[in-house]
Design a protein around this motif. Structure first.
Motif, PDB file in Angstrom:
ATOM      1  N   MET A  30      -8.413 -21.510   7.336  1.00 55.61           N
ATOM      2  CA  MET A  30      -7.061 -21.439   7.890  1.00 55.61           C
ATOM      3  C   MET A  30      -7.106 -21.077   9.384  1.00 55.61           C
ATOM      4  O   MET A  30      -6.446 -21.702  10.207  1.00 55.61           O
ATOM      5  N   ARG A  31      -7.952 -20.077   9.691  1.00 53.87           N
ATOM      6  CA  ARG A  31      -8.056 -19.635  11.097  1.00 53.87           C
ATOM      7  C   ARG A  31      -8.587 -20.753  11.978  1.00 53.87           C
ATOM      8  O   ARG A  31      -8.083 -20.982  13.077  1.00 53.87           O
ATOM      9  N   ALA A  32      -9.620 -21.431  11.480  1.00 54.02           N
ATOM     10  CA  ALA A  32     -10.235 -22.496  12.288  1.00 54.02           C
ATOM     11  C   ALA A  32      -9.239 -23.611  12.538  1.00 54.02           C
ATOM     12  O   ALA A  32      -9.167 -24.154  13.654  1.00 54.02           O
ATOM     13  N   CYS A  33      -8.446 -23.962  11.531  1.00 47.13           N
ATOM     14  CA  CYS A  33      -7.441 -25.015  11.709  1.00 47.13           C
ATOM     15  C   CYS A  33      -6.430 -24.590  12.772  1.00 47.13           C
ATOM     16  O   CYS A  33      -6.048 -25.387  13.628  1.00 47.13           O
ATOM     17  N   LYS A  34      -6.051 -23.341  12.698  1.00 48.86           N
ATOM     18  CA  LYS A  34      -5.068 -22.823  13.669  1.00 48.86           C
ATOM     19  C   LYS A  34      -5.634 -22.915  15.084  1.00 48.86           C
ATOM     20  O   LYS A  34      -4.971 -23.399  16.009  1.00 48.86           O
ATOM     21  N   GLU A  35      -6.894 -22.471  15.220  1.00 44.87           N
ATOM     22  CA  GLU A  35      -7.525 -22.496  16.544  1.00 44.87           C
ATOM     23  C   GLU A  35      -7.635 -23.913  17.099  1.00 44.87           C
ATOM     24  O   GLU A  35      -7.518 -24.142  18.290  1.00 44.87           O
ATOM     25  N   GLU A  65     -17.224 -13.207  10.268  1.00 47.16           N
ATOM     26  CA  GLU A  65     -16.209 -12.596  11.127  1.00 47.16           C
ATOM     27  C   GLU A  65     -16.844 -11.762  12.240  1.00 47.16           C
ATOM     28  O   GLU A  65     -16.416 -11.798  13.383  1.00 47.16           O
ATOM     29  N   ASN A  74     -17.980 -13.492   4.428  1.00 46.16           N
ATOM     30  CA  ASN A  74     -16.830 -13.385   5.324  1.00 46.16           C
ATOM     31  C   ASN A  74     -17.037 -12.297   6.373  1.00 46.16           C
ATOM     32  O   ASN A  74     -16.653 -12.468   7.530  1.00 46.16           O
ATOM     33  N   ASP A  84      -3.695 -11.062   6.311  1.00 51.22           N
ATOM     34  CA  ASP A  84      -4.602 -12.010   6.964  1.00 51.22           C
ATOM     35  C   ASP A  84      -4.837 -13.266   6.129  1.00 51.22           C
ATOM     36  O   ASP A  84      -5.599 -14.146   6.530  1.00 51.22           O
ATOM     37  N   VAL A 138      -9.484 -18.109   4.220  1.00 50.06           N
ATOM     38  CA  VAL A 138      -9.115 -17.415   5.467  1.00 50.06           C
ATOM     39  C   VAL A 138      -9.838 -18.018   6.680  1.00 50.06           C
ATOM     40  O   VAL A 138      -9.185 -18.383   7.659  1.00 50.06           O
ATOM     41  N   PRO A 139     -11.176 -18.143   6.646  1.00 51.06           N
ATOM     42  CA  PRO A 139     -11.806 -18.786   7.820  1.00 51.06           C
ATOM     43  C   PRO A 139     -11.383 -20.249   8.028  1.00 51.06           C
ATOM     44  O   PRO A 139     -11.280 -20.687   9.173  1.00 51.06           O
ATOM     45  N   LYS A 176     -11.606  -4.973   9.962  1.00 52.19           N
ATOM     46  CA  LYS A 176     -10.648  -5.348  10.994  1.00 52.19           C
ATOM     47  C   LYS A 176     -10.081  -4.106  11.716  1.00 52.19           C
ATOM     48  O   LYS A 176     -10.133  -4.028  12.941  1.00 52.19           O
TER      49      LYS A 176
END
Lengths: 411, 372
Positions: free
Chosen positions: B336-341, A140, A136, A87, B333-334, A105
């Protein structure tokens, strides 16, 4: 035709401390699940978050650190770390956090399951990594996070300003939890919980202090198992009684000259750092096969909180080993070494724990000099099996035992 | 001075911290080293001393290995190495905050590794935006003042702090303006942009503001241009590696905004003076956000970065990940995810103060550019 001899099934004595302590851990996880199933809000909680808060409120929580240790000890550390790394989590991040984020997850780990959280309770008196890990999870899962910030104390004593800061947060956390769960605070119950917690801590600390006897009535690695109860059930009568039983057993063992260390105790050492859970057997055997017993560890102190009042409670949580400056942390360890007559120091340079390992080189040098004992270190990890080399461990332990041997001959 | 001459001047200062330090010492000034990510520079300044940035250097670490295991970030390692090898000789004290676990360790190691430069701890509250947090922050500042008075020949006064606050607010303003100007004038290279940010750590802020105002005036008199470069937002702790900045420049990349701790994160919040200056300073910290070492349960930093991208019409985000920096690694990680979204191009480049080979970074940036 010969009859097959059936080995009698091992049935632990239900009055033994081992049985009681194991039952408490099982019950702990069961009760959180039952609360969740009843529709109660349950939390995930940092190991050194003031448990008096949720015990008083009657809220059930479980401990991701304990779960991660259990998962790692049962062989699934790498599998879970791989999930979080896929991830995007760096493999430099604490392996407990990686396992926990993976569990959040996948929501299933046969090695140790627990219910998903409705809120998280964080306290950074063990490390700031906890904050990031819990942030996090909260983000999440879109759940509330309560942080009691207990900063690393650069001074020897805890200042009044720090006590006031932590106390203010403690009170705010009660309010937040009342709002989240609908449960109500009771001063009377708080007093009871403080009394029980002190009783548990006293029994725990006294029992663990029995390693001061030569030979020690216990294998120091036993403490690593019992520690789970000190973390997750400190505020319960059952835990107090189980540790009191443990204490009685150690008292009797000293009288009888018996020990759970099943070898001749040739050397006595302090083990520094979190256990290397994925390689517990190897690390324990590496010591036992050489007659080395771990009689000293800061672990015991880490989960024994003795206090007289609310202020004392706050100070106790500010004074956990990882929140102390080098001098205070060193002096505490030196006192333990002297009390237990440890003859060597084995340091786990734990890749997962920057805070515990980041000034350990200097601290262990000082401890070695002040106590006049040899120091050896090995590289490992509390939960990621990839960061440990059995060959290096064996060599380092062998080296340590040889110096201890030479010291004995010289004396 | 012309624009180029001014940029050269910033480059000279950014590249020669030792000379800057020696110059201040020769002027009879006391200098206090300030370690990342935040220290109360305003207090040091108000006591008549020079707050001097100590963010380490791109170098080989040897001596510090006696104190740090390999998995502590190279910023901490190189700060300690510089201290142990005499680079900070003449400095009166070093202020080290404990905003991450490695910083806590740096402070403890410093006491034994660099005995002749006193360590002054600064303990910030994480639960900062409430009354108990602010009170604790103020008490920590008072402790720093007490330590500074004990180790240097200086005295603290609220009045002097008030004056320094004005100097720092002014500097914040010009630094923010400079960052905006960089987004509008694409001739400014990534390297030149970095020189301006980096030099701020080696100068008194009033001197830096004055020089920067000259530069801003010169630039603003030039005609605005339509950029043909690739607009990017950078994020991370540090972005001062010359080799890396060269790769940006060689690939026609324009940093239109940053979320770099060493750069814009320092200049986002001004101090509003109401009553005591020390309270105002604590109030400032309580208002600080969008940083990996400041508690952020809602991860507002993620939205903040997305907003930077939108506001500056950037085409992508480049995260410069300092190896072994766990606060940044968790936030990655958040982000990266937000950019992807949001459909925003994103690349992560691992950086290290001991890095010598930039080939991988070069390939990654080239590929990233092609994707844009």
């Amino acid at each position: 035709m010969s009859e097959q001899v059936q080995k009698p099934k091992y049935t632990p004595d239900p009055n033994s401390a081992k049985y009681k302590l194991n039952e408490i851990t099982v019950k702990h996880y069961r009760e959180v699940q039952e609360a969740k199933d009843r529709g109660e809000k349950i939390g995930w909680c940092a190991s050194n978050f003031p448990q008096e808060i949720f015990q008083t409120l009657g809220i059930k929580v479980c401990y991701p650190e304990n779960q991660a240790a259990a998962i790692a000890a049962r062989g699934a550390g790498e599998k879970m770390c791989n999930v979080s790394e896929a991830d995007g989590y760096s493999n430099d991040i604490c392996a407990y956090a990686r396992i926990s984020l993976a569990y959040m997850k996948v929501k299933d780990a046969p090695e140790q399951n627990m219910p998903q959280p409705d809120f998280v309770l964080c306290c950074n008196n063990i490390c700031n990594c906890m904050i990031k890990w819990y942030e996090n999870i909260a983000k999440e899962l879109n759940i509330p996070m309560i942080l009691i910030d207990i900063p690393f104390n650069p001074d020897y004593e805890v200042s009044d300003s720090q006590v006031a800061y932590v106390k203010g947060q403690f009170l705010a956390a009660i309010k937040q939890l009342e709002e989240i769960t609908g449960k109500k605070w009771s001063e009377k119950r708080f007093k009871e919980v403080m009394e029980i917690s002190n009783r548990t801590s006293r029994a725990w600390l006294e029992a663990t202090s029995y390693t001061k006897y030569t030979p020690s009535p216990l294998n120091g690695f036993d403490l690593l198992n019992h520690m789970a109860v000190a973390v997750c059930a400190r505020g319960t009568i059952e835990a107090a009684e189980a540790f009191e039983t443990l204490l009685e057993e150690y008292k009797q063992a000293v009288i009888d000259g018996t020990s759970t260390f099943r070898a001749e105790e040739k050397y006595r050492i302090m083990f520094e750092g979190i256990a290397c859970w994925p390689h517990l057997r190897v690390t324990a055997t590496g010591l036992k096969s050489r007659g080395i017993n771990m009689v000293a560890t800061i672990y015991a102190d880490a989960f024994g909180f003795i206090y007289n009042d609310f202020d004392g409670l706050i100070r106790a949580y500010c004074n956990v080993p990882n929140a102390m400056n080098l001098e205070h942390a060193r002096d505490k360890r030196e006192a333990i070494i002297k009390k237990t007559s440890a003859e060597g120091l084995l340091v786990h340079t734990n890749r997962s724990c920057k805070l515990w390992s980041g000034f350990m080189y200097e601290m262990s040098r000082q401890i070695g000099e002040h106590c006049d004992i040899p120091v050896a270190s090995f590289d490992g990890d509390q939960a990621d099996p990839r960061n440990f080399s059995e060959a290096q461990y064996e060599t380092r332990v062998q080296g340590l035992s040889e110096i201890m041997d030479a010291n004995k001959e010289g004396k | 001075m012309s624009v180029n001459e001014l940029f050269n001047k910033f480059h000279e200062i950014a590249s020669s911290p030792k000379e800057q330090l020696d110059t201040y010492l020769a002027q009879g000034k006391e200098v206090v080293a300030c370690v990342p990510i935040y220290t109360p520079e305003e207090i040091i300044h108000s006591m008549g001393m020079v707050p001097f940035g100590a963010w380490g250097a791109d170098m080989e670490v040897k001596e510090a290995k006696r104190y740090f295991p390999a998995f502590i970030c190279s910023i901490m390692q190189s700060i300690l190495e510089l201290g142990m090898t005499g680079a900070y000789n003449g400095v009166s004290a070093i202020v080290i905050p404990s905003l991450c676990d490695s910083l806590k360790c740096l402070g403890q190691n410093w006491k034994y590794a660099v005995k002749d430069i006193p360590f002054i701890p600064m303990t910030y509250p994480q639960n900062r935006n409430n009354e108990v947090g602010k009170a604790f922050c103020r008490a920590s500042y008072e402790k720093v003042i007490q330590d500074l008075e004990a180790t240097t020949n200086t005295k603290f006064s609220e009045e002097a702090l008030s004056n320094s606050i004005a100097v720092y607010n002014e500097h914040n303003k010009v630094m923010r303006e400079f960052s905006e100007v960089c987004s509008k004038y694409s001739f400014i290279s990534a390297s030149q942009r970095s020189d301006v940010f980096k030099s701020a750590y080696f100068m008194l802020k009033e001197e830096h503001s004055s020089l920067l105002k000259q530069l801003l005036e010169e630039i603003k008199s030039m005609p605005k241009e339509e950029t043909k470069k690739v607009k990017i937002v950078t994020s991370g702790i540090l972005a001062d590696s010359k080799s890396l900045l060269e790769i940006f420049d060689n690939n026609d990349m324009q940093i239109v905004a940053d979320d770099i701790a060493h750069e814009s994160r320092q200049y986002r919040i001004d101090i509003t003076e109401k009553g005591s200056s020390l309270d105002a300073l604590a109030e400032k910290f309580s208002n600080m956000e969008n940083c990996s070492v400041l508690y952020d349960a809602d991860k507002k930093r993620v939205e903040f970065i997305l907003d930077l991208v939108k506001k500056h019409e950037a085409q992508g985000v480049v995260v410069l990940m300092t190896k072994f920096c766990d606060p940044e690694e968790f936030d990655l990680v958040p982000i990266m995810r937000a950019c992807k979204e949001e459909g925003i191009q994103f690349v992560q480049i691992e950086v290290d103060r001991q890095m010598v080979n930039y080939e991988q970074a070069k390939t990654m940036i080239q590929t990233f550019k092609e994707m844009l």
